[in-house]
Design a protein around this motif. Structure first.
Motif, mmCIF file in Angstrom:
data_model
loop_
_atom_site.group_PDB
_atom_site.id
_atom_site.type_symbol
_atom_site.label_atom_id
_atom_site.label_comp_id
_atom_site.label_asym_id
_atom_site.label_seq_id
_atom_site.Cartn_x
_atom_site.Cartn_y
_atom_site.Cartn_z
ATOM 1 N N TYR A 158 0.840 -1.203 0.000
ATOM 2 C CA TYR A 158 0.000 0.000 0.000
ATOM 3 C C TYR A 158 0.863 1.237 0.000
ATOM 4 C CZ TYR A 158 -3.925 -3.017 0.967
ATOM 5 O OH TYR A 158 -4.862 -3.985 0.888
ATOM 6 N N ARG A 159 0.404 2.261 -0.687
ATOM 7 C CA ARG A 159 1.135 3.517 -0.754
ATOM 8 C C ARG A 159 0.654 4.465 0.322
ATOM 9 N NH1 ARG A 159 0.171 4.164 -7.108
ATOM 10 N NH2 ARG A 159 1.027 6.252 -6.906
ATOM 11 N N LEU A 160 1.187 5.699 0.296
ATOM 12 C CA LEU A 160 0.877 6.679 1.336
ATOM 13 C C LEU A 160 -0.616 6.979 1.432
ATOM 14 C CD1 LEU A 160 3.757 9.230 0.834
ATOM 15 C CD2 LEU A 160 3.373 7.776 2.813
ATOM 16 N N ASP A 161 -1.283 7.016 0.285
ATOM 17 C CA ASP A 161 -2.714 7.330 0.328
ATOM 18 C C ASP A 161 -3.576 6.084 0.252
ATOM 19 O OD1 ASP A 161 -2.571 8.678 -3.088
ATOM 20 O OD2 ASP A 161 -1.972 6.767 -2.229
ATOM 21 N N GLY A 162 -2.996 4.929 0.490
ATOM 22 C CA GLY A 162 -3.792 3.706 0.548
ATOM 23 C C GLY A 162 -3.999 3.019 -0.791
ATOM 24 N N ARG A 163 -3.384 3.545 -1.842
ATOM 25 C CA ARG A 163 -3.574 2.900 -3.153
ATOM 26 C C ARG A 163 -2.581 1.762 -3.324
ATOM 27 N NH1 ARG A 163 -2.484 6.854 -7.636
ATOM 28 N NH2 ARG A 163 -1.413 8.118 -6.096
ATOM 29 N N LYS A 164 -2.882 0.882 -4.259
ATOM 30 C CA LYS A 164 -1.921 -0.142 -4.631
ATOM 31 C C LYS A 164 -0.948 0.455 -5.648
ATOM 32 C CE LYS A 164 -3.452 -4.091 -2.876
ATOM 33 N NZ LYS A 164 -2.605 -5.159 -2.354
ATOM 34 N N ALA A 165 0.054 -0.306 -5.978
ATOM 35 C CA ALA A 165 1.114 0.258 -6.843
ATOM 36 C C ALA A 165 0.598 0.689 -8.205
ATOM 37 C CB ALA A 165 2.232 -0.761 -7.004
ATOM 38 N N THR A 166 -0.333 -0.048 -8.797
ATOM 39 C CA THR A 166 -0.762 0.268 -10.160
ATOM 40 C C THR A 166 -2.084 1.013 -10.199
ATOM 41 O OG1 THR A 166 -1.803 -1.883 -10.252
ATOM 42 C CG2 THR A 166 0.401 -1.688 -11.220
ATOM 43 N N GLU A 167 -2.572 1.438 -9.049
ATOM 44 C CA GLU A 167 -3.880 2.088 -9.022
ATOM 45 C C GLU A 167 -3.765 3.552 -9.374
ATOM 46 O OE1 GLU A 167 -5.850 0.554 -5.373
ATOM 47 O OE2 GLU A 167 -7.198 2.244 -5.728
ATOM 48 N N LEU A 168 -4.724 4.063 -10.174
ATOM 49 C CA LEU A 168 -4.752 5.486 -10.497
ATOM 50 C C LEU A 168 -5.587 6.209 -9.451
ATOM 51 C CD1 LEU A 168 -5.598 5.216 -14.289
ATOM 52 C CD2 LEU A 168 -3.373 5.729 -13.330
ATOM 53 N N ARG A 169 -5.419 7.537 -9.414
ATOM 54 C CA ARG A 169 -6.186 8.304 -8.439
ATOM 55 C C ARG A 169 -7.623 8.491 -8.926
ATOM 56 N NH1 ARG A 169 -2.303 13.388 -7.478
ATOM 57 N NH2 ARG A 169 -1.978 13.142 -9.720
ATOM 58 N N LYS A 170 -8.451 8.997 -8.041
ATOM 59 C CA LYS A 170 -9.867 9.177 -8.390
ATOM 60 C C LYS A 170 -10.002 10.247 -9.476
ATOM 61 C CE LYS A 170 -14.257 10.414 -6.381
ATOM 62 N NZ LYS A 170 -14.826 11.216 -5.316
ATOM 63 N N PHE A 171 -10.773 9.924 -10.469
ATOM 64 C CA PHE A 171 -10.886 10.749 -11.664
ATOM 65 C C PHE A 171 -12.240 11.425 -11.713
ATOM 66 C CE2 PHE A 171 -7.940 10.553 -15.146
ATOM 67 C CZ PHE A 171 -8.557 11.283 -16.130
ATOM 68 N N GLN A 172 -12.252 12.762 -11.848
ATOM 69 C CA GLN A 172 -13.537 13.438 -12.048
ATOM 70 C C GLN A 172 -13.344 14.467 -13.118
ATOM 71 O OE1 GLN A 172 -14.189 14.519 -7.910
ATOM 72 N NE2 GLN A 172 -16.319 13.962 -8.178
ATOM 73 N N ALA A 173 -14.204 14.473 -14.123
ATOM 74 C CA ALA A 173 -14.004 15.411 -15.221
ATOM 75 C C ALA A 173 -15.334 15.974 -15.665
ATOM 76 C CB ALA A 173 -13.326 14.718 -16.390
ATOM 77 N N ARG A 174 -15.266 17.175 -16.212
ATOM 78 C CA ARG A 174 -16.447 17.817 -16.771
ATOM 79 C C ARG A 174 -16.043 18.521 -18.057
ATOM 80 N NH1 ARG A 174 -18.928 20.769 -12.302
ATOM 81 N NH2 ARG A 174 -18.354 22.690 -13.318
ATOM 82 N N MET A 175 -16.810 18.271 -19.136
ATOM 83 C CA MET A 175 -16.481 18.911 -20.406
ATOM 84 C C MET A 175 -17.395 20.087 -20.636
ATOM 85 S SD MET A 175 -15.737 15.744 -22.904
ATOM 86 C CE MET A 175 -15.691 16.700 -24.380
ATOM 87 N N GLY A 176 -16.846 21.156 -21.164
ATOM 88 C CA GLY A 176 -17.652 22.312 -21.537
ATOM 89 C C GLY A 176 -18.210 23.108 -20.380
ATOM 90 N N PRO A 177 -17.441 23.330 -19.278
ATOM 91 C CA PRO A 177 -18.003 24.158 -18.217
ATOM 92 C C PRO A 177 -18.162 25.623 -18.625
ATOM 93 C CG PRO A 177 -15.737 23.620 -17.689
ATOM 94 C CD PRO A 177 -16.090 22.853 -18.918
#
Lengths: 204, 245
Positions: free
Chosen positions: B12-31
């Motif tokens: 586990y890494r510092l923020d609790g993720r595994k080695a190959t895990e990406l961070r939480k993704f949030q996106a919005r197009m055209g704001p």
């Protein structure tokens, strides 16, 4: 946009695609707009809907369309509508407003040189008697320009030239010949290089 | 940070993720409706805003116009409140100029500039909160903004920053990991063709580990591309539902 929603109603739900999606092989369709060709396959380059149109006996044309029209650029040979911003004994500077019938979001700058104003007697042209600042002119793009110049336009055809002009009194003038327009208020005649409007566009 | 382990024994890494895990993704197009294209992207705690204008006539010196393709003009800047200490010079410093150049190179590889000769496309990216992986988040946000603007691209451009710790590659580094002495590598990839748009590394890494690290980076980028794909398709579906009404 009205036309896309009407298309969606008439046809079965169209396929969504994103840039990089492989659409079909070049043997099945001809590439249209919004797509590109790579290694014999057609890929999408926009995020939108896939449109297949049958035109004649050739293969169908495949293109990708979006709701909002992408920015159009004036191309060589395109008829553009522009507004004259300044004149000069050698040329007239214009702002290009429409390409064909599509309005541009951003104004492009163009130049109409003295020798491109009309087809006959090019050396005797006086720009002051052909255009004035504020006139709306129909012109054709002859060159995209080089390092020094903007788009180069020409009005050397009967159908090209001034379509809307205001007189010194402020009223919209009526064309009376290919080189003159008349103000309806003061009945003064002013010189312009007038465009010959197609008969079907004139009010009966 | 002597006591903090970047990778624990359980993986586990510092923020609790595994080695190959990406961070939480949030996106919005055209704001933003006033720009030609815009996108807002959050990857974990890193927040970026990308805005695209164009293609339009060359502004400024017309001598820089290219006769056969469009010029891509990128500007990277960080908000003064984006880092732990208030940033004194948000743009114009050497790091921002270098990032802007990297972004320009990345997008010149993907955008089909030959369709717009003698014109200019502007891409502005601003980091609102910086928590590592700035370049990658900028590239991902700018990809969404370019798609929103309707500018044709060959493929998505997906980027990810990876690091090497204890013989293990870590995907999508956060600020604590980047500053913890990890050799970090930033990769921008065109996922479908597997073509690399930009590869950047300025740390020391043994040659034997490079292959593993690049493999991990490419896998992480492909993961990012799946998420971006879903965001774009969702946006298209919502937009079409609005026009149907």
């Amino acid at each position: 946009m009205g036309w896309l929603s009407s298309l969606l109603e008439n046809m079965s739900p169209m396929k969504l695609c994103v840039p990089g999606d492989k659409l079909c092989s070049v043997e099945d369709c001809i590439p249209g707009t919004g797509v590109y060709l790579r290694h014999g396959y057609i890929y999408s380059s926009l995020a939108g809907y896939v449109l297949r149109k049958n035109e004649g006996e050739e293969l169908p044309v495949i293109s990708v369309v979006r709701e909002t029209e992408a920015q159009l650029l004036p191309d060589v040979g395109a008829i553009v509508t522009c507004k004259v911003t300044s004149i000069n004994p050698r040329f007239a500077k214009v702002h290009i407003l429409y390409v064909g019938s599509t309005p541009l979001k951003d104004r492009f700058r163009g130049t109409i040189r003295k020798e491109d104003v009309r087809a006959t007697e090019k050396d005797k042209v006086e720009t002051y008697k052909s255009f004035r600042p504020g006139d709306i002119v129909l012109a054709k793009v002859i060159s995209l320009g080089d390092v020094q110049s903007n788009y180069l336009l020409t009005t050397a055809e009967n159908e090209l030239g001034v379509v809307v002009a205001h007189s010194e009194a402020g009223a919209q003038m009526v064309p009376i010949s290919w080189c003159e327009m008349q103000c309806p208020l003061t009945h003064a005649k002013e010189f312009r290089k007038v465009a010959r409007v197609q008969p079907e566009y004139l009010d009966a | 940070m002597a006591g903090l382990e970047l990778l624990s024994d359980q993986g586990y890494r510092l923020d609790g993720r595994k080695a190959t895990e990406l961070r939480k993704f949030q996106a919005r197009m055209g704001p933003f409706a006033q720009a030609d294209g815009s996108a807002y992207l959050e990857q974990g705690n890193t927040k970026a805003l990308a805005v695209v204008y164009g293609p339009h006539e060359m502004r400024g010196s017309r001598s820089r116009a290219l006769h056969d393709r469009a010029v891509i003009n990128c500007q990277y800047s960080m908000a003064t409140f984006s880092t732990a200490e208030r940033k004194r010079r948000p743009h114009g410093d050497r790091k921002s100029t270098e990032m802007s150049l990297h972004l320009k190179q990345t997008f010149e590889a993907a955008v089909m500039t030959q369709l717009y000769p003698r014109s200019q496309i502007d891409i502005y990216v601003k980091i609102l909160q910086s928590d590592g992986g700035n370049y990658s988040v900028c590239v991902n946000a700018a990809t969404l903004a370019v798609i929103d603007a309707g500018i044709p691209m060959r493929d998505y451009v997906c980027a990810c920053t990876v690091g090497f710790v204890d013989e293990t590659p870590l995907a999508d580094l956060c600020y604590a990991e980047e500053s913890g002495g990890v050799s970090s590598l930033a990769l921008a990839l065109l996922p479908r063709g597997g073509q690399i748009a930009l590869l950047q590394m300025d740390a020391r890494l043994h040659q034997d580990h490079l292959e593993t690290l690049m493999e991990a980076a490419m896998t992480a980028c492909k993961g990012v591309s799946k998420v971006l794909d879903e965001v774009v398709r969702q946006h298209l579906r919502e937009a079409s539902m609005l026009t149907r009404e």
